[in-house]
Each structure stands twice: as structure tokens, then as C-alpha cells.
Design a protein around this motif. Structure first.
Motif, PDB file in Angstrom:
ATOM      1  N   THR A  50      43.538 -33.044 -15.200  1.00  0.00           N
ATOM      2  CA  THR A  50      43.365 -31.943 -16.338  1.00  0.00           C
ATOM      3  C   THR A  50      41.644 -32.061 -16.815  1.00  0.00           C
ATOM      4  N   VAL A  51      41.224 -33.296 -16.736  1.00  0.00           N
ATOM      5  CA  VAL A  51      39.863 -33.480 -16.920  1.00  0.00           C
ATOM      6  C   VAL A  51      39.009 -32.875 -15.992  1.00  0.00           C
ATOM      7  N   LEU A  52      39.179 -32.873 -14.681  1.00  0.00           N
ATOM      8  CA  LEU A  52      38.568 -32.403 -13.555  1.00  0.00           C
ATOM      9  C   LEU A  52      38.564 -30.829 -13.589  1.00  0.00           C
ATOM     10  N   SER A  53      39.719 -30.220 -13.860  1.00  0.00           N
ATOM     11  CA  SER A  53      39.760 -28.752 -14.061  1.00  0.00           C
ATOM     12  C   SER A  53      39.193 -28.463 -15.128  1.00  0.00           C
ATOM     13  N   SER A  54      39.029 -28.728 -16.047  1.00  0.00           N
ATOM     14  CA  SER A  54      38.382 -28.431 -17.353  1.00  0.00           C
ATOM     15  C   SER A  54      36.948 -28.494 -17.287  1.00  0.00           C
ATOM     16  N   ASP A  55      36.526 -29.680 -16.600  1.00  0.00           N
ATOM     17  CA  ASP A  55      34.886 -29.681 -16.228  1.00  0.00           C
ATOM     18  C   ASP A  55      34.482 -28.463 -15.453  1.00  0.00           C
ATOM     19  N   VAL A  56      35.306 -28.498 -14.252  1.00  0.00           N
ATOM     20  CA  VAL A  56      34.931 -27.311 -13.229  1.00  0.00           C
ATOM     21  C   VAL A  56      35.082 -25.803 -13.939  1.00  0.00           C
ATOM     22  N   LEU A  57      35.921 -25.750 -14.622  1.00  0.00           N
ATOM     23  CA  LEU A  57      36.144 -24.305 -15.105  1.00  0.00           C
ATOM     24  C   LEU A  57      35.261 -23.943 -16.484  1.00  0.00           C
ATOM     25  N   ILE A  58      34.731 -25.046 -17.130  1.00  0.00           N
ATOM     26  CA  ILE A  58      34.137 -24.719 -18.464  1.00  0.00           C
ATOM     27  C   ILE A  58      32.562 -25.355 -18.316  1.00  0.00           C
ATOM     28  N   PHE A  59      32.709 -26.367 -18.021  1.00  0.00           N
ATOM     29  CA  PHE A  59      31.029 -27.001 -18.120  1.00  0.00           C
ATOM     30  C   PHE A  59      30.212 -26.618 -16.713  1.00  0.00           C
ATOM     31  N   PHE A  60      30.799 -26.437 -15.549  1.00  0.00           N
ATOM     32  CA  PHE A  60      30.166 -26.229 -14.371  1.00  0.00           C
ATOM     33  C   PHE A  60      29.427 -24.749 -14.606  1.00  0.00           C
ATOM     34  N   PRO A  61      30.422 -23.656 -14.944  1.00  0.00           N
ATOM     35  CA  PRO A  61      29.954 -22.221 -14.944  1.00  0.00           C
ATOM     36  C   PRO A  61      28.748 -22.354 -16.085  1.00  0.00           C
ATOM     37  N   ALA A  62      28.968 -23.023 -17.189  1.00  0.00           N
ATOM     38  CA  ALA A  62      28.070 -22.830 -18.403  1.00  0.00           C
ATOM     39  C   ALA A  62      26.727 -23.332 -17.859  1.00  0.00           C
ATOM     40  N   VAL A  63      26.651 -24.550 -17.217  1.00  0.00           N
ATOM     41  CA  VAL A  63      25.457 -24.922 -16.496  1.00  0.00           C
ATOM     42  C   VAL A  63      24.887 -23.970 -15.613  1.00  0.00           C
ATOM     43  N   PHE A  64      25.427 -23.264 -14.889  1.00  0.00           N
ATOM     44  CA  PHE A  64      24.984 -22.147 -13.884  1.00  0.00           C
ATOM     45  C   PHE A  64      24.306 -21.141 -14.783  1.00  0.00           C
ATOM     46  N   TYR A  65      25.121 -20.760 -16.014  1.00  0.00           N
ATOM     47  CA  TYR A  65      24.589 -19.712 -16.929  1.00  0.00           C
ATOM     48  C   TYR A  65      23.247 -20.189 -17.399  1.00  0.00           C
ATOM     49  N   PHE A  66      23.149 -21.392 -17.837  1.00  0.00           N
ATOM     50  CA  PHE A  66      22.021 -22.001 -18.453  1.00  0.00           C
ATOM     51  C   PHE A  66      20.794 -22.002 -17.351  1.00  0.00           C
ATOM     52  N   VAL A  67      21.095 -22.539 -16.189  1.00  0.00           N
ATOM     53  CA  VAL A  67      19.972 -22.533 -15.354  1.00  0.00           C
ATOM     54  C   VAL A  67      19.585 -20.983 -15.126  1.00  0.00           C
ATOM     55  N   ILE A  68      20.304 -20.131 -14.900  1.00  0.00           N
ATOM     56  CA  ILE A  68      19.827 -18.653 -14.637  1.00  0.00           C
ATOM     57  C   ILE A  68      18.968 -18.274 -15.954  1.00  0.00           C
ATOM     58  N   ALA A  69      19.695 -18.600 -17.144  1.00  0.00           N
ATOM     59  CA  ALA A  69      18.870 -17.949 -18.381  1.00  0.00           C
ATOM     60  C   ALA A  69      17.305 -18.683 -18.578  1.00  0.00           C
ATOM     61  N   TYR A  70      17.428 -20.133 -18.204  1.00  0.00           N
ATOM     62  CA  TYR A  70      16.335 -20.835 -18.351  1.00  0.00           C
ATOM     63  C   TYR A  70      15.044 -20.332 -17.430  1.00  0.00           C
ATOM     64  N   TYR A  71      15.465 -20.313 -16.179  1.00  0.00           N
ATOM     65  CA  TYR A  71      14.287 -20.110 -15.291  1.00  0.00           C
ATOM     66  C   TYR A  71      13.975 -18.428 -15.593  1.00  0.00           C
ATOM     67  N   PHE A  72      14.823 -17.563 -15.866  1.00  0.00           N
ATOM     68  CA  PHE A  72      14.433 -16.240 -16.179  1.00  0.00           C
ATOM     69  C   PHE A  72      13.728 -16.179 -17.303  1.00  0.00           C
TER      70      PHE A  72
END
Length: 516
Positions: free
Chosen positions: A139-161
Motif C-alpha cells: 500500500t505504501v509503495l503503490s501510494s508512492d508510485v501513484l502520487i509522489f512519482f507523477p508529482a515529481v515528474f510534473y515538478f521537473v517539467i514545470a521547473y525547467y520550463f
């Protein structure tokens, strides 16, 4: 002539878009590769012990999270926060906002489908079967992959743009620094918690700010607040940036109302089951502020615990007095950062503001835990490209500040392994070098850094190998706490100065533009 100029501008814009598309494509591939590795690291840590493993009668955080699943699954929502014969609040009663309760209920449904004994009312207390532990870790691993990981991808794209920069190696390095944060992995996948959810929402909210999607930022940050009340560490930064931005609009009142409606609407939606009566609302609210526990617990590297060596706060002051002192100290420490953003809001200043206000809360607020260092560490990772040495330094002392807790959880091996992994990744080819202000001569700076690192290494060895004197059983914890707190104070002073320098640089830039 004008037509040619227009064609040239369009061509340049297309080239920029193509360049950004190529970077994004490279970023996606890098992100996927690093994510797979980050998942494997999390799985490796999760095979080690967790908080309270095999330690009755109350076990630890693992049992707390499992018990909340048991309660939310078997009782109606109106009784989740109410003390009763079926819900003894003295045994790991729910003390987080409703979104955490809903998350527990959702995870309980999964556990019930695969292993109903692990969430059965009464009989599942202290449940530690192999399948039950496996499902809980999942449950922790799936929460991490479904919420934290996509948020980090969104942040990196937004930050470098937003910065219009980013070599592939820089972007990949930055992704690794955020996704392979040793402290977050050790607490969520070792000790056992779900910080990845609230922190993931914070990452998404910060990315929305960088993308100029302020309404989305308000929605995501409100969800984070409703998952863990410690997300309030970031509230002054979000408030001051958005207020400063609204004040610079043509119709500031309308802009503030829009943001306010999103916040109120999100809170109303999450709290809906508890808005039926004032009593239900107050029952939940009283669980979110456990003032009776005192101003601090255990040995945490903040002001109140560190200074308690000389000043016995709990003996000298009543709880109401300590609440007032803590409130005044926290607001006072956050105020410089807030004023700067209200006066001159900027996206870069906002990231510094997140770090400054969360550090202020960590050092001065009421009831701080060792794990709360995860909150200021998150914006420090946002700034890793601009402040690489500061990020490394803060990571080092954040890990040290949690070392006694992780030793109690028997997580020494993953602690050492993840620390080594972080150092290797930090110094990997393509990583950033120290570009911080040269306030001291290089030789003096090297000596200070070497001395402090040596002190921390000695404390690690002493804590593991030497028994403290009987008269001072927590002597080594106090020494670790003192060293870490001194470094957090340094970080807070440095980043506040850097944030205010942004206003000065912006003013000079505006003056130069005026005279061009």
C-alpha cells in the motif's frame, strides 16, 4: 521588413518548442529509468524491520496505520474520531485529518479482499502475518508510485520550463535527488508511514505554482493539509506568494476570492461527513492538536528540545504559555520570508520561501517529531540545482537527526546503504558543483566542513559502540540533536538572506531596463 521579422520570430519559437520537445522526451526516458531504480530501492528497504515490529502491547507506527484501516473499515465515519467501547482512542486513535482516514479506508478494502484477518475488528490488533505485512508494504509503495512519482515528474517539467534551461544530465540528476531521497525512503518504506501522499500533493502544488496554475495549486495544497496537518509548515509560503501576486493584479479582491473559494470548497468536500454537527466537527479538530503531549517528544533537533538542556520548558511553563511562546516564535521566524514574497513575489522566491517557512515551523512550532525534517528537506531538494551544497549539507544532518529513531527500528543497514547511495549519486558525472556565495576563504570553509563532518561521523560510531553514563542515558542523543540544530540554524539564516537578495537583484534588473 516587418514580415521578415515576424517569420524569423515564428521560426525561433518553433525551434524553441522543438528543443523543449526533445528535452521532454529525454526527460521522460530518464525519469522512467530512475523511477524503476527508485522502486527497487524502496522494495529493498521494505524487507527490513519497521516501527514497533514484535514489540507489544502498542507496537509502533506500522500498527497505528493498520489499526486505522481496521477502524475505518468496520465503523461508520461518524465514529472514526470518537472514543467508544469499539474505538479506544488511547490505542492509536486517529489523529490526522479526514483525508488520511479515507486513505486508510481505501487501503483497508484492499487488505480485506486479500487477507481479511489483518483488518478484522478487535482480533487484528498486533497482527504481523507475512501476507499482512506484504500487503501493508504494498500500500505504501503503490501510494508512492501513484502520487509522489507523477508529482515529481510534473515538478521537473514545470521547473525547467519556467527557467528555460536544463541539460539532460542536469535534469536526470535532479530527478534522482528527489526520487531517491534517503530520509523519505527510510521513513515511509522502513519505519512505515505514508508521507509520500501529503508530500506528493505538496510537490504537485509547487509545480502548479511554477506553471502559473494558482487555482490548481490551492486545490492540491488544501488536499495536503487535509491529509497531514504538518503540511501547514508550507502554508505561510503559499499564502504570502499568492497574496503578493494577487495584490499586483488589477482586481486583487476578485483574485483573492477565487483562491479562497477553491480552498473553502476543497475543505468542505473533505470534511463533509463531519459538518453535520458542531460536536462532530470539534471531535475531529481536537484530535488534530494533541497539546497534552507537551511541546516536544523524544529528541528532536529543534529549538525547544535543544534548549531544554538548560531551560526546563515543561516544568517552568504551562501548556497555554508554551503554545503562545511557540506560536509567536514560529510566526516571527517565518515573517521575513513572508514579507519578502508579499512585497516581491517570484517563483524562485516562492521555492526559497517553502524552505524558510518549513524550517521555521520545524525549529519553533509545537509538537515536532524527528520525522518532520522531511518537510523542509523537500523544498531543499527543489533547490538542489541552485544550491547543491546546501542540499547535500541539509540531507547529511537530516539523516543524522533521525539516526537514533532508525536505530531503534533496526534500520542501520539501509541507513548506511542509502547514505552511501546518495553520496555516489550526488557526485555522479553531470551533478552540480558548489556555486554558493564565497562568504569565507576556501581553506577556512574546507576546514569547517571537514571538522563538522568528522564530528557527525564520530557521533555515529559513539552512538553504536559506547554505552552512555547511567546518570545521562540520553547524552548521545542530546549531542546529535545539538549538532544538527546548529546546522539547521545556519541553513535558515543563509536561505533567508538568499531570498531577500532576490528582491535586490529584481530591483536592480528593473532599474537597468528602465534606463535602456
Amino acid at each position: 521588413m516587418e514580415k521578415r521579422k515576424g517569420i524569423k520570430e515564428l521560426k525561433d519559437e518553433d525551434e524553441d518548442n522543438n528543443w523543449w520537445w526533445l528535452v521532454c522526451r529525454g526527460t521522460a526516458a530518464s525519469f522512467l529509468s530512475i523511477s524503476v531504480f527508485a522502486i527497487l530501492v524502496r522494495v529493498a528497504v521494505s524487507i527490513h524491520p519497521y516501527s514497533g515490529a514484535g514489540k507489544p502491547p502498542k507496537y509502533g507506527d506500522f500498527e497505528a496505520q493498520r489499526h486505522w484501516m481496521e477502524i475505518t473499515l468496520n465503523l461508520p465515519a461518524s465514529e472514526w474520531y470518537r472514543n467508544s467501547t469499539t474505538n479506544d482512542l488511547s490505542y492509536w486513535g486517529l489523529d490526522y485529518p479526514p483525508l488520511t482516514a479515507y486513505q486508510s479506508y481505501f487501503h483497508a478494502l484492499i487488505l480485506r479482499n486479500f487477507h481479511p484477518d489483518s483488518v478484522s475488528l478487535y482480533t487484528s490488533r498486533g497482527h504481523e502475518s507475512y501476507l499482512g505485512k506484504l500487503l501493508m508494504r504494498w500500500t505504501v509503495l503503490s501510494s508512492d508510485v501513484l502520487i509522489f512519482f507523477p508529482a515529481v515528474f510534473y515538478f521537473v517539467i514545470a521547473y525547467y520550463f519556467a527557467t528555460q534551461s536544463g541539460r539532460k544530465s542536469d535534469v536526470a540528476w535532479h530527478i534522482a535527488m528527489i526520487l531517491l531521497n534517503p530520509c523519505l525512503i527510510l521513513i515511509d518504506h522502513g519505519h512505515f508511514q505514508y508521507n509520500c501522499i501529503s508530500l506528493g500533493l505538496i510537490v504537485g502544488a509547487a509545480a502548479a505554482i511554477l506553471s502559473s496554475k494558482d487555482l490548481l495549486a490551492c486545490f492540491l495544497f488544501s488536499l495536503a493539509l487535509n491529509h497531514k496537518q504538518m503540511s501547514a509548515y508550507f502554508a505561510p509560503a503559499f499564502f504570502s506568494y499568492l497574496l503578493g501576486k494577487c495584490l499586483k493584479c488589477r482586481n486583487p479582491i476578485f483574485e483573492v476570492l477565487k483562491l479562497g473559494l477553491v480552498v473553502i470548497g476543497t475543505f468542505a468536500l473533505v470534511w463533509l461527513p463531519y459538518l453535520q454537527s458542531a460536536n462532530s466537527f470539534l471531535e475531529v479538530l481536537s484530535r488534530l492538536a494533541p497539546f497534552e503531549r507537551g511541546i516536544y517528544e523524544d529528541y528532536v533537533a529543534n529549538f525547544w528540545c535543544t534548549s531544554s538542556v538548560l531551560i526546563k520548558w515543561k516544568r517552568l511553563f504551562t501548556i497555554p504559555s508554551l503554545k503562545l511562546l511557540s506560536f509567536v516564535a514560529t510566526i516571527s521566524a517565518s515573517l521575513p520570508s513572508m514579507v519578502q514574497q508579499i512585497w516581491a513575489p517570484s517563483k524562485q522566491g516562492f521555492l526559497y520561501g517553502l524552505l524558510n517557512t518549513s524550517l521555521s515551523f520545524y525549529m519553533f512550532s509545537y509538537q515536532v517529531h524527528e520525522k518532520s525534517i522531511l518537510l523542509p528537506l523537500l523544498p531543499a531538494s527543489f533547490l538542489a540545482m541552485e544550491e547543491p551544497f546546501l542540499f547535500k549539507w541539509m540531507m547529511h544532518y537530516s539523516l543524522l537527526s533521525m539516526f537514533p529513531l532508525l536505530c531503534r527500528d533496526e534500520l542501520i543497514l539501509p541507513y548506511l546503504s542509502l547514505s552511501a547511495l546518495f553520496i555516489l549519486l550526488y557526485h555522479a558525472p553531470g551533478g552540480r558543483q558548489d556555486t554558493s556565495d564565497r562568504c569565507f576563504p576556501a581553506s577556512l570553509k574546507s576546514f569547517m566542513i571537514g571538522f563538522l563532518v568528522l564530528c557527525s561521523l564520530i557521533l555515529h560510531v559513539v552512538y553504536l559502540a559506547v554505552r552512555p553514563p547511567e546518570k545521562y542515558p540520553f547524552l548521545f542523543e542530546a549531542m546529535i540533536m545539538l549538532l544538527c540544530f546548529s546546522q539547521f540554524v545556519f541553513v535558515a539564516g543563509y536561505t533567508n538572506i538568499k531570498q531577500w537578495k532576490l528582491s535586490k537583484d529584481s530591483t536592480l534588473e528593473n532599474k537597468e531596463k528602465k534606463y535602456l
